[in-house]
Design a protein around this motif. Structure first.
Motif, PDB file in Angstrom:
ATOM      1  N   VAL A 122     -38.284  -6.445 -30.643  1.00  0.00           N
ATOM      2  CA  VAL A 122     -37.340  -5.345 -30.870  1.00  0.00           C
ATOM      3  C   VAL A 122     -36.884  -4.756 -29.542  1.00  0.00           C
ATOM      4  O   VAL A 122     -35.691  -4.463 -29.354  1.00  0.00           O
ATOM      5  CB  VAL A 122     -37.986  -4.265 -31.761  1.00  0.00           C
ATOM      6  N   LEU A 123     -37.794  -4.581 -28.600  1.00  0.00           N
ATOM      7  CA  LEU A 123     -37.419  -4.051 -27.287  1.00  0.00           C
ATOM      8  C   LEU A 123     -36.415  -4.967 -26.589  1.00  0.00           C
ATOM      9  O   LEU A 123     -35.438  -4.502 -25.991  1.00  0.00           O
ATOM     10  CB  LEU A 123     -38.665  -3.890 -26.414  1.00  0.00           C
ATOM     11  N   GLN A 124     -36.638  -6.266 -26.671  1.00  0.00           N
ATOM     12  CA  GLN A 124     -35.708  -7.209 -26.050  1.00  0.00           C
ATOM     13  C   GLN A 124     -34.342  -7.168 -26.735  1.00  0.00           C
ATOM     14  O   GLN A 124     -33.292  -7.218 -26.077  1.00  0.00           O
ATOM     15  CB  GLN A 124     -36.275  -8.630 -26.122  1.00  0.00           C
ATOM     16  N   ALA A 125     -34.351  -7.083 -28.066  1.00  0.00           N
ATOM     17  CA  ALA A 125     -33.092  -7.022 -28.804  1.00  0.00           C
ATOM     18  C   ALA A 125     -32.309  -5.765 -28.445  1.00  0.00           C
ATOM     19  O   ALA A 125     -31.076  -5.794 -28.336  1.00  0.00           O
ATOM     20  CB  ALA A 125     -33.356  -7.075 -30.304  1.00  0.00           C
ATOM     21  N   LEU A 126     -33.002  -4.661 -28.240  1.00  0.00           N
ATOM     22  CA  LEU A 126     -32.330  -3.422 -27.844  1.00  0.00           C
ATOM     23  C   LEU A 126     -31.713  -3.560 -26.452  1.00  0.00           C
ATOM     24  O   LEU A 126     -30.613  -3.055 -26.202  1.00  0.00           O
ATOM     25  CB  LEU A 126     -33.317  -2.251 -27.876  1.00  0.00           C
ATOM     26  N   ALA A 127     -32.414  -4.238 -25.559  1.00  0.00           N
ATOM     27  CA  ALA A 127     -31.845  -4.489 -24.226  1.00  0.00           C
ATOM     28  C   ALA A 127     -30.589  -5.342 -24.346  1.00  0.00           C
ATOM     29  O   ALA A 127     -29.581  -5.100 -23.669  1.00  0.00           O
ATOM     30  CB  ALA A 127     -32.882  -5.176 -23.338  1.00  0.00           C
ATOM     31  N   GLY A 128     -30.629  -6.344 -25.217  1.00  0.00           N
ATOM     32  CA  GLY A 128     -29.441  -7.165 -25.446  1.00  0.00           C
ATOM     33  C   GLY A 128     -28.295  -6.357 -26.030  1.00  0.00           C
ATOM     34  O   GLY A 128     -27.130  -6.575 -25.680  1.00  0.00           O
ATOM     35  N   LEU A 129     -28.622  -5.416 -26.914  1.00  0.00           N
ATOM     36  CA  LEU A 129     -27.586  -4.565 -27.504  1.00  0.00           C
ATOM     37  C   LEU A 129     -26.911  -3.706 -26.445  1.00  0.00           C
ATOM     38  O   LEU A 129     -25.687  -3.505 -26.480  1.00  0.00           O
ATOM     39  CB  LEU A 129     -28.202  -3.673 -28.586  1.00  0.00           C
TER      40      LEU A 129
END
Length: 314
Positions: A122-129
């Motif tokens: 989830v943290l990585q996906a938020l960075a991608g967002l």
């Protein structure tokens, strides 16, 4: 996020890297989940993004957006590939425990729990967002649309001998993103580039899958490596040939100039070398040939950047 005492353990198919020797102990399982210890997959995800951005800049006869787009795509490719790999490891944790090459990965080896891995994803996906939100609305929507393919990919190897096609759909999405970011549209050239990138992915991931061919057959995992078997060389020639032709069509549709075709010729030569050298019984060679696709992609990108510069100043 805490980790188990196994945090210092190494992954069997990725040793002697900076994560093993330099990263803090607590971070190593998470860096391994994101594959920062072996970034070749991030580079391969990045290549269609960079191709598309450079080709779109050439179509626009405008280089102003290209540097920032290239930089943002670089960050986005690494964090989103990390999120995708973490998701893959969560869904495959029981299968990975049964394969020699993957049983030492962080989840099956007990370095992290599936819950900890999910939080990290989830943290990585938020960075991608955060990266995605730097683009225009059309590009944001285009990027979000790719998530459905990413979500289903890990399950495809259980039901079809063609999971590499689904991987191609996901890993080639960047071929659409460059046009979406720079031109705020997806035209025929972008679609042809996307199709060519998919054929390229099917080829190189077939080479990669030959490393696990025997274990996959034992536990019921499907792949094009198992499907093609001793016919891998002609299959590679077919898919790599299709990639070169389709990318050439994309260049023609985009009105590209000679540097782009020079880059494509070098790209094609590199793929031809892979076809000539492939030995499906030599896992080390398969890995080297797989990794060489980053260089092939960079050669094409260099040609596309030259094309964009030439068309902008011409």
């Amino acid at each position: 996020m805490s980790t188990s005492p196994g945090a210092a353990a190494r992954v069997a198919d990725s040793t002697g890297n900076w994560v093993d020797s330099l990263a803090p102990l607590w971070s190593r399982p998470y860096l391994r989940l994101a594959r920062f210890d072996r970034p070749i997959g991030s580079w391969l995800l990045l290549m269609p993004c960079w191709w598309s951005a450079a080709l779109a800049a050439g179509v626009a006869h405008d280089l102003r957006l290209l540097p920032s787009t290239v930089a943002l795509f670089f960050v986005g490719a690494f964090v989103m590939r990390g999120a995708g790999c973490t998701w893959n490891d969560i869904t495959d944790r029981h299968l990975d425990a049964r394969v020699e090459r993957t049983r030492s990965r962080p989840i099956p080896s007990g370095q992290v729990t599936a819950r900890q891995a999910a939080a990290f994803m989830v943290l990585q996906a938020l960075a991608g967002l955060l990266v995605l939100l730097r683009f225009n609305t059309f590009a944001i929507l285009t990027g979000v649309a790719s998530l459905a393919i990413v979500a289903v990919y890990p399950f495809m190897k259980r039901i079809t001998y063609w999971p590499q096609v689904v991987l191609g759909l996901a890993f080639s999405w960047g071929a659409l993103m460059g046009f979406a970011v720079i031109l705020a549209r997806i035209d025929a050239a972008a679609l042809a580039l996307y199709a060519g990138a998919i054929a390229w992915v099917i080829g190189y991931d077939t080479i990669y899958a030959h490393q696990d061919r025997d274990d996959d057959a034992l536990i019921g995992i499907k792949s094009t490596a198992l499907l093609f078997g001793t016919r891998t060389r002609p299959a590679l020639a077919l898919f790599y040939g299709a990639a070169v032709v389709l990318i050439g069509i994309a260049l023609a549709l985009a009105g590209a100039s000679w540097p782009a075709y020079a880059g494509l010729a070098l790209f094609a030569l590199q793929l031809a070398v892979q076809v000539a050298r492939i030995d499906i019984t030599d896992s080390a060679l398969c890995l080297r040939l797989f990794r060489s696709n980053r260089d092939a992609g960079l050669l094409l990108f260099a040609g596309l950047v030259g094309d964009a510069v030439l068309r902008t100043i011409g």
